[in-house]
Design a protein around this motif. Sequence first.
Motif, mmCIF file in Angstrom:
data_model
loop_
_atom_site.group_PDB
_atom_site.id
_atom_site.type_symbol
_atom_site.label_atom_id
_atom_site.label_comp_id
_atom_site.label_asym_id
_atom_site.label_seq_id
_atom_site.Cartn_x
_atom_site.Cartn_y
_atom_site.Cartn_z
ATOM 1 N N ILE A 47 0.822 -1.213 0.000
ATOM 2 C CA ILE A 47 0.000 0.000 0.000
ATOM 3 C C ILE A 47 0.855 1.261 0.000
ATOM 4 C CG2 ILE A 47 -1.917 -1.158 1.170
ATOM 5 C CD1 ILE A 47 -1.133 0.422 3.718
ATOM 6 N N CYS A 48 0.255 2.334 -0.492
ATOM 7 C CA CYS A 48 0.878 3.654 -0.475
ATOM 8 C C CYS A 48 -0.228 4.682 -0.280
ATOM 9 C CB CYS A 48 1.657 3.907 -1.772
ATOM 10 S SG CYS A 48 0.595 3.985 -3.226
ATOM 11 N N LYS A 55 5.672 1.364 -7.990
ATOM 12 C CA LYS A 55 5.587 -0.058 -7.634
ATOM 13 C C LYS A 55 4.170 -0.614 -7.826
ATOM 14 C CE LYS A 55 9.207 0.407 -4.163
ATOM 15 N NZ LYS A 55 9.507 0.280 -2.731
ATOM 16 N N ARG A 56 3.235 0.240 -8.262
ATOM 17 C CA ARG A 56 1.838 -0.143 -8.502
ATOM 18 C C ARG A 56 1.165 -0.692 -7.248
ATOM 19 N NH1 ARG A 56 -0.303 0.124 -13.154
ATOM 20 N NH2 ARG A 56 -1.564 -1.736 -12.967
ATOM 21 N N ARG A 57 1.529 -0.091 -6.098
ATOM 22 C CA ARG A 57 0.895 -0.493 -4.850
ATOM 23 C C ARG A 57 -0.527 0.059 -4.791
ATOM 24 N NH1 ARG A 57 5.300 1.617 -0.691
ATOM 25 N NH2 ARG A 57 5.194 3.327 -2.185
ATOM 26 N N ILE A 58 -1.287 -0.410 -3.833
ATOM 27 C CA ILE A 58 -2.677 -0.019 -3.651
ATOM 28 C C ILE A 58 -2.711 1.325 -2.924
ATOM 29 C CG2 ILE A 58 -4.873 -0.661 -2.585
ATOM 30 C CD1 ILE A 58 -3.647 -3.602 -2.588
ATOM 31 N N ASN A 74 -11.641 4.316 -9.564
ATOM 32 C CA ASN A 74 -10.654 3.233 -9.708
ATOM 33 C C ASN A 74 -9.843 2.965 -8.448
ATOM 34 O OD1 ASN A 74 -11.538 3.160 -12.327
ATOM 35 N ND2 ASN A 74 -9.571 3.660 -13.244
ATOM 36 N N HIS A 75 -9.206 3.996 -7.919
ATOM 37 C CA HIS A 75 -8.321 3.814 -6.758
ATOM 38 C C HIS A 75 -9.110 3.416 -5.517
ATOM 39 C CE1 HIS A 75 -4.928 5.281 -9.011
ATOM 40 N NE2 HIS A 75 -5.627 6.350 -9.362
ATOM 41 N N LEU A 76 -10.271 4.014 -5.333
ATOM 42 C CA LEU A 76 -11.103 3.677 -4.180
ATOM 43 C C LEU A 76 -11.589 2.235 -4.278
ATOM 44 C CD1 LEU A 76 -13.127 6.981 -4.028
ATOM 45 C CD2 LEU A 76 -11.378 6.239 -2.409
ATOM 46 N N GLN A 130 -12.114 -7.688 -12.815
ATOM 47 C CA GLN A 130 -11.871 -8.597 -11.693
ATOM 48 C C GLN A 130 -10.399 -8.995 -11.564
ATOM 49 O OE1 GLN A 130 -14.146 -9.293 -9.265
ATOM 50 N NE2 GLN A 130 -12.341 -10.103 -8.241
ATOM 51 N N PRO A 131 -9.669 -9.248 -12.667
ATOM 52 C CA PRO A 131 -8.244 -9.576 -12.512
ATOM 53 C C PRO A 131 -7.441 -8.476 -11.822
ATOM 54 C CG PRO A 131 -8.993 -10.254 -14.668
ATOM 55 C CD PRO A 131 -10.119 -9.469 -14.051
ATOM 56 N N GLN A 132 -7.823 -7.211 -11.998
ATOM 57 C CA GLN A 132 -7.127 -6.116 -11.305
ATOM 58 C C GLN A 132 -7.352 -6.204 -9.799
ATOM 59 O OE1 GLN A 132 -9.042 -3.226 -14.001
ATOM 60 N NE2 GLN A 132 -7.027 -2.261 -14.129
ATOM 61 N N ILE A 133 -8.545 -6.564 -9.400
ATOM 62 C CA ILE A 133 -8.845 -6.741 -7.975
ATOM 63 C C ILE A 133 -8.109 -7.971 -7.448
ATOM 64 C CG2 ILE A 133 -10.665 -7.099 -6.255
ATOM 65 C CD1 ILE A 133 -10.686 -4.315 -7.644
ATOM 66 N N ASP A 134 -8.061 -9.030 -8.236
ATOM 67 C CA ASP A 134 -7.346 -10.252 -7.831
ATOM 68 C C ASP A 134 -5.869 -9.962 -7.579
ATOM 69 O OD1 ASP A 134 -9.748 -11.616 -8.170
ATOM 70 O OD2 ASP A 134 -9.191 -12.414 -10.146
ATOM 71 N N ILE A 135 -5.251 -9.180 -8.448
ATOM 72 C CA ILE A 135 -3.836 -8.833 -8.287
ATOM 73 C C ILE A 135 -3.641 -7.991 -7.029
ATOM 74 C CG2 ILE A 135 -1.953 -7.455 -9.268
ATOM 75 C CD1 ILE A 135 -3.023 -8.404 -12.056
ATOM 76 N N ALA A 136 -4.496 -7.000 -6.821
ATOM 77 C CA ALA A 136 -4.402 -6.158 -5.624
ATOM 78 C C ALA A 136 -4.572 -6.990 -4.364
ATOM 79 C CB ALA A 136 -5.428 -5.028 -5.681
ATOM 80 N N HIS A 137 -5.536 -7.899 -4.378
ATOM 81 C CA HIS A 137 -5.761 -8.776 -3.224
ATOM 82 C C HIS A 137 -4.530 -9.623 -2.960
ATOM 83 C CE1 HIS A 137 -7.088 -12.820 -1.749
ATOM 84 N NE2 HIS A 137 -7.388 -12.045 -0.730
#
Length: 144
Positions: A47-48, A55-58, A74-76, A130-137
């Motif tokens: 996270i950031c 680093k493409r952190r959340i 998007n970010h939220l 959904q894949p973007q959420i999967d990666i963040a998770h």
Amino acid sequence: MLIYAGIDEAGYGPMFGPFVVGRAVFSVADHNPDAPPDMWEALASAICRTRSDKKRRIAVNDSKKLYTPKSGMNHLERGVLAFARLADLDTTNLDTWLNAIGSDDECRLPDLLWYDHRDESTDLPVTLDQPQIDIAHSQLRRAA
């Protein structure tokens, strides 16, 4: 083991829409009993606080700092749904999300004027794939 929790509110009051209170609860296994844990440091690999991160952190921050007309929600959405998945909450659609966070039958979306009678079966995520959420998770799970 330490249970570390915090709350925050969002909203402009009853004249402009809903008042929402959110909570974050963390179970911290290793901690110094003389000081509260630094969750920013503990989750720094995932996270950031800013929208753009090499680093493409959340991004996790006040909604006024994360929302822009260009990026929209998007970010939220990425942060909220990644943390929800970490807590094993069902975020398949808006109805399951409201049930997962404790909305009761007396406070359904069609009854709340500020939601303009939206369909509770709206699939989530709305602005991302959904894949973007999967990666963040996955990022968040590794850090946690």
